[in-house]
Design an enzyme around this catalytic site. Structure first.
Site, mmCIF file in Angstrom:
data_model
loop_
_atom_site.group_PDB
_atom_site.id
_atom_site.type_symbol
_atom_site.label_atom_id
_atom_site.label_comp_id
_atom_site.label_asym_id
_atom_site.label_seq_id
_atom_site.Cartn_x
_atom_site.Cartn_y
_atom_site.Cartn_z
ATOM 1 N N LEU A 143 -4.414 4.735 -3.198
ATOM 2 C CA LEU A 143 -3.546 4.743 -4.275
ATOM 3 C C LEU A 143 -3.637 3.257 -4.477
ATOM 4 C CD1 LEU A 143 -0.370 6.981 -3.824
ATOM 5 C CD2 LEU A 143 -2.355 7.507 -5.433
ATOM 6 N N ASP A 144 -3.602 2.961 -5.783
ATOM 7 C CA ASP A 144 -3.515 1.505 -6.143
ATOM 8 C C ASP A 144 -2.416 0.755 -5.632
ATOM 9 O OD1 ASP A 144 -5.904 1.752 -7.539
ATOM 10 O OD2 ASP A 144 -4.789 2.146 -9.605
ATOM 11 N N LYS A 145 -2.308 -0.407 -5.589
ATOM 12 C CA LYS A 145 -1.012 -1.071 -4.807
ATOM 13 C C LYS A 145 0.153 -0.877 -5.472
ATOM 14 C CE LYS A 145 0.688 -5.862 -4.733
ATOM 15 N NZ LYS A 145 0.740 -7.095 -4.890
#
Length: 317
Positions: A143-145
């Site tokens: 998952l993106d930051k």
């Protein structure tokens, strides 16, 4: 001691990495490809450096699987919101702002640092799958930051391999919810546009034709609630490309609120801890029992606050 495996080919015309993945189901395709790149695979007594080599009937393949490297990432006692856990599988609700694995500029405070603390024996050894390598133990998908929500972690190599197969076969399903700028004319739709690395900004992704290196990317969407000049939308991923929803919504002309890369840069007057994109549901088969597991990740407070503020504004017009 490193493990050594010897195989005699009884097939003709398959790629080396494909053949090995079929014969050695406990190793992921990516792990096999890394072994080839690291000169750990011999084909008929010679080092083979290409995963695309064609194997023939009677070929002899020798693999050396080195001992797992000692992790140089330090365990950190960071609280985790656990949605599901047993000896094989862990599903967490990742907060926005947390990087999944260490990288230049993010050597601590990552999800991996927290996992190494949570998944350790009394002697301090990690109980996570090592297929992802020393920097990404147990990490099956990302998952993106600045995206919050459900993420699956493999505790064993067997679980890692099985979960990877589910994501590749699209049997594992991921549902997201986001608030975007603007109001789509339709109530639902499908975005089928390939995604690849941006030609100029290599940190960004973009719509790139498959003929030029883009990879097929399919996102299904349905409106949950119209909020005036903003819209709450549910997304179902058919593929899992980097930044997929963010790139596809921006291409629609409806970027996600708070997206620092693909967003509009406009303010909505709400203090956001991340972009308004949340992986609220993850549904997959247990890697050992085969039973379906569904994890629901609660919506973060700042996301709920954003929706309530937009509702009040819309109602007041």
């Amino acid at each position: 001691m490193s493990a050594k495996i010897e195989l005699w080919v009884e097939e003709t015309g398959e790629r080396l990495d494909t053949y090995l993945a079929e014969q050695l189901p406990d190793l992921s395709r990516s792990r096999i490809q890394k072994l080839i790149a690291d000169h750990q695979v011999l084909l008929n007594g010679e080092i083979c450096t290409t995963k695309k080599a064609q194997v023939q009937d009677g070929d002899r393949i020798q693999l050396t699987i080195p001992d797992a490297e000692q992790l140089d990432v330090q365990p950190e006692n960071i609280p985790l919101e656990i949605l599901y856990e047993d000896d094989h599988l862990l599903i967490l609700n990742k907060p926005a702002g947390m990087v999944v694995h260490p990288s230049p500029g993010h050597t601590s405070g990552t999800l991996v640092n927290a996992l190494l603390w949570h998944c350790r024996t009394e002697s301090g050894a990690s109980t996570l799958s090592g297929i992802g390598g020393v920097q990404r133990p147990g990490i099956v998908h990302r998952l993106d930051k600045d995206t919050s929500g459900a993420i699956a972690i493999a505790k064993t190599d067997q679980a890692h391999h099985q979960l990877q197969q589910q994501f590749q076969a699209k049997t594992a399903r991921r549902s997201y919810v986001a608030v975007v700028y603007g109001a789509p004319a339709a109530e639902s739709g499908t975005i089928d546009l390939p995604i690849g690395r941006h030609r100029v900004d290599r940190k960004k992704m973009a719509i790139v034709p498959e003929a030029k290196g883009g990879r097929k990317a399919v996102t299904h969407w349905q409106i949950k609630e119209r909020l005036g000049n903003h819209t709450l939308i549910n997304f179902e991923l058919e593929t899992g490309r980097t930044h997929q929803i963010r790139v596809h919504t921006a291409q629609m002309g409806h970027p996600i609120i708070g997206d620092p890369v693909y967003g509009s840069g406009r303010s909505v007057g709400v203090n956001l801890e991340g972009q308004a994109l949340h992986a609220w549901r993850l549904r997959l088969q247990h890697p050992v029992s085969g039973e379906w597991v569904e994890a629901i990740a609660p919506i973060p407070p700042y996301f709920s606050t954003l929706v309530e503020v937009l509702r009040r504004r819309f109602a007041g017009k």
